[in-house]
Design an enzyme around this catalytic site. Structure first.
Site, PDB file in Angstrom:
ATOM      1  N   ARG A  54      13.058 -16.030  28.908  1.00 56.63           N
ATOM      2  CA  ARG A  54      12.068 -16.754  28.087  1.00 56.63           C
ATOM      3  C   ARG A  54      10.696 -16.616  28.740  1.00 56.63           C
ATOM      4  NH1 ARG A  54      11.428 -21.625  29.209  1.00 56.63           N
ATOM      5  NH2 ARG A  54      13.606 -22.304  29.154  1.00 56.63           N
ATOM      6  N   TYR A 107      -3.195 -16.150   3.779  1.00 59.72           N
ATOM      7  CA  TYR A 107      -1.765 -15.856   3.609  1.00 59.72           C
ATOM      8  C   TYR A 107      -1.036 -17.181   3.357  1.00 59.72           C
ATOM      9  CZ  TYR A 107       2.997 -14.872   5.129  1.00 59.72           C
ATOM     10  OH  TYR A 107       4.355 -14.786   5.209  1.00 59.72           O
ATOM     11  N   ASP A 179      -6.697 -12.840  11.929  1.00 56.20           N
ATOM     12  CA  ASP A 179      -5.380 -12.299  11.580  1.00 56.20           C
ATOM     13  C   ASP A 179      -5.616 -10.850  11.155  1.00 56.20           C
ATOM     14  OD1 ASP A 179      -3.072 -11.470  10.256  1.00 56.20           O
ATOM     15  OD2 ASP A 179      -2.607 -13.475   9.506  1.00 56.20           O
ATOM     16  N   LYS A 204       4.805  -6.187  10.077  1.00 60.53           N
ATOM     17  CA  LYS A 204       4.158  -5.365   9.062  1.00 60.53           C
ATOM     18  C   LYS A 204       3.798  -3.992   9.664  1.00 60.53           C
ATOM     19  CE  LYS A 204       4.660  -9.310   6.964  1.00 60.53           C
ATOM     20  NZ  LYS A 204       3.606 -10.299   6.848  1.00 60.53           N
TER      21      LYS A 204
HETATM   22  C1  LIG Z   1       3.500 -11.759   6.988  1.00 59.03           C
HETATM   23  C2  LIG Z   1       2.199 -12.327   7.425  1.00 59.03           C
HETATM   24  C3  LIG Z   1       2.142 -13.382   8.351  1.00 59.03           C
HETATM   25  C4  LIG Z   1       3.372 -14.090   8.877  1.00 59.03           C
HETATM   26  O1  LIG Z   1       4.134 -13.287   9.689  1.00 59.03           O
HETATM   27  P1  LIG Z   1       5.735 -13.393   9.834  1.00 59.03           P
HETATM   28  O2  LIG Z   1       6.058 -12.286  10.768  1.00 59.03           O
HETATM   29  O3  LIG Z   1       6.312 -13.222   8.461  1.00 59.03           O
HETATM   30  O4  LIG Z   1       6.023 -14.746  10.388  1.00 59.03           O
HETATM   31  C5  LIG Z   1       0.883 -13.803   8.760  1.00 59.03           C
HETATM   32  N1  LIG Z   1      -0.251 -13.254   8.277  1.00 59.03           N
HETATM   33  C6  LIG Z   1      -0.232 -12.257   7.367  1.00 59.03           C
HETATM   34  C7  LIG Z   1      -1.510 -11.693   6.867  1.00 59.03           C
HETATM   35  C8  LIG Z   1       0.986 -11.766   6.905  1.00 59.03           C
HETATM   36  O5  LIG Z   1       0.997 -10.782   5.993  1.00 59.03           O
END
Ligand SMILES: *Cc1c(COP(=O)(O)O)cnc(C)c1O
Length: 384
Positions: A54, A107, A179, A204
Site C-alpha cells: 500500500r 464530467y 483534469d 482512458k
Molecule cells: C472517466 C473520467 C473520470 C473518472 O475516472 P475513472 O477512472 O472512471 O474513475 C474523470 N474525469 C474524466 C474527464 C473522465 O472521462
C-alpha cells in the site's frame, strides 16, 4: 543513472522514464511485482525502500515516475481509479468550510463526487462556465481553495484557457487543478501552462486499450507531493501492480496513438459537418468552435473525442448509437477501438435534472485508431 537527459523528448520519456532494466535480471520491462510485503534484513532493514505494497510497490513506482516525467511534474501518484485520485486530492487540499469552482460541464462523476460526497462533508462548490474568465472571477470567494478545470470537457468538448485560469487562481490564492484525461499529456501539458495539479483517469488514453481502470495525480510542487503521498498511503486507494503494469505498457504508445486518434477524428468531423442529418458538431479543432483559438494555442492536436447533435432529436440520436457496428455502443473512451454512446441516457444520466444536464440529441464518439475508411463507412451507414 538514466540513459536519457532531462531534455529528452516526450516519447523517449514515455517509453523509458522510471523503467531502467531490472537490476536483478536485466528484464527490459519492469516486472509485475505481485507482492504485498518485503523481507527485512533486520528490523527496518529495507532492501529497496519497500515494506508494504500500500505504501509502495516497485511496479507502481515505475508508473509513478513515468507519469511525473511525461506531465513535467515533480511527483506522480497512481490510484485505483480516476475518481479515487480525485477524492484523495480533494480531501488533501480542502477542508470543511472551503469552496471550489468546477466546470459548468464537468464530467458527471466529478460533479457527483462534489454534490454527494464533498458537499455533505462541508465543502461548497459552484459550477461555472470556465471559458468565461469574468464569470470565473465573479464566482471566487474568500474561501475558494481551487479552480477545477477540464479541457476539453466531457461530453460537450468545451475548452478552457489553462494559462489564463492559472493566473486567476493564483491571484486568489487558490490552486489550479486540471483534469487532463481528454487531451492526455501528449497533446497538452497543464503544469507547463501554470497548473498546480494534473488529474487523470488513466482508464482512458493513458491505458489506451480498455483493459484497466486507474487514476493519477501529478504535481508541480514538492511539498504538495509529500502531502498527497502521505494521504495516498493513509487513505489507501492505490493502483495494484498489474493495473500499474498495464498502464505503463499503454503509455509507451501514447504519442503514436494520439496522432492517429486525432487524424481519424478530424476526418470524421469533416464528414459530419457536411451531413444533412447532423445539426451541430462539437470538436475543438473546428475553426467555428468558440474555444478553437485557445485549443490551437495549448494543444498539439485536437484529440479523438467528437460530439454531435442529430437534427431530428433524441430518438434519432439513440437510433444512430444503436446502428453502428464498428463503433461499439459503450461507455468510457480513449481506447484503440472506436466507441459510440448517448451521454443523456448513459455516461451523463446522473446529471439529469442538474445544471450539468446534457442535450438529449447528443451523440459522443471516442474515435479509435482503426482504418479510417472502415470507420467512415460504419458511421455513414448508421446515419443513412
Ligand atoms: C472517466 C473520467 C473520470 C473518472 O475516472 P475513472 O477512472 O472512471 O474513475 C474523470 N474525469 C474524466 C474527464 C473522465 O472521462
Amino acid at each position: 543513472m538514466d540513459r536519457f537527459s532531462d531534455a529528452a523528448g516526450f516519447e523517449t520519456l514515455a517509453i523509458h522514464a522510471g523503467q531502467e532494466p531490472d537490476p536483478a535480471t536485466g528484464a527490459v520491462v519492469p516486472p509485475i511485482y505481485q507482492v504485498s510485503t518485503y523481507k527485512q534484513d533486520g528490523i527496518g532493514g529495507l532492501r529497496g525502500g519497500y515494506e508494504y505494497s500500500r505504501s509502495g510497490n516497485p511496479t507502481r513506482t515505475a508508473l509513478e515516475e513515468c507519469l511525473a516525467a511525461i506531465e513535467g511534474g515533480t511527483r506522480g501518484l497512481a490510484f485505483a481509479s480516476g475518481l479515487a485520485a480525485e477524492d484523495t486530492l480533494l480531501r488533501t487540499i480542502c477542508k470543511p468550510g472551503d469552496h471550489v469552482l468546477i466546470p459548468g460541464d464537468a464530467y458527471g462523476g466529478t460533479y457527483r463526487l462534489f454534490a454527494k460526497v464533498l458537499e455533505p462533508w462541508g465543502v461548497a462548490f459552484d459550477p461555472v462556465p470556465l471559458s468565461d474568465i469574468g464569470a470565473v472571477r465573479a464566482a471566487l470567494r474568500p474561501e475558494t481553495v481551487a479552480i477545477w478545470v477540464e479541457t476539453p470537457t466531457n461530453p460537450l468538448l468545451g475548452v478552457a484557457d489553462i494559462a489564463a485560469l492559472a493566473q486567476v487562481a493564483h491571484g486568489a490564492g487558490a490552486l489550479l487543478v486540471v483534469d487532463n484525461t481528454f487531451a492526455s499529456p501528449y497533446l497538452q501539458q497543464p503544469l507547463a501552462l501554470g497548473a498546480d495539479v494534473v488529474v487523470h483517469s488513466t482508464t482512458k488514453y493513458l491505458g489506451g486499450h480498455s483493459d484497466v481502470v486507474g487514476g493519477a495525480l501529478v504535481v508541480a510542487d514538492g511539498s504538495l507531493g509529500e502531502q498527497l503521498t502521505f494521504h495516498q498511503n493513509a487513505m489507501g486507494a492505490i493502483a495494484g501492480p498489474f493495473d500499474a503494469w498495464l498502464t505503463l505498457r499503454g503509455i509507451k504508445t501514447l504519442g503514436v496513438r494520439m496522432e492517429r486518434h486525432s487524424a481519424n477524428a478530424a476526418a470524421i468531423v469533416d464528414m459530419l459537418v457536411r451531413h444533412p442529418r447532423v445539426a451541430e458538431v462539437r470538436y475543438p479543432g473546428l475553426p467555428g468552435h468558440p474555444g478553437y483559438d485557445v485549443a490551437a494555442k495549448q494543444m498539439r492536436a485536437f484529440g479523438g473525442m467528437v460530439s454531435f447533435r442529430l437534427a431530428e432529436g433524441e430518438e434519432a440520436a439513440v437510433r444512430v448509437c444503436e446502428k453502428t457496428e464498428l463503433f461499439t455502443l459503450g461507455e468510457s473512451l480513449g481506447g484503440v477501438e472506436s466507441l459510440i454512446e448517448h451521454p443523456g441516457r448513459m455516461t451523463h444520466a446522473s446529471a439529469a435534472g442538474s445544471p450539468l444536464e446534457v442535450p438529449p440529441d447528443l451523440v459522443r464518439l471516442s474515435v479509435g485508431i482503426e482504418d479510417l475508411d472502415d470507420l467512415m463507412r460504419d458511421l455513414e451507414r448508421a446515419l443513412a
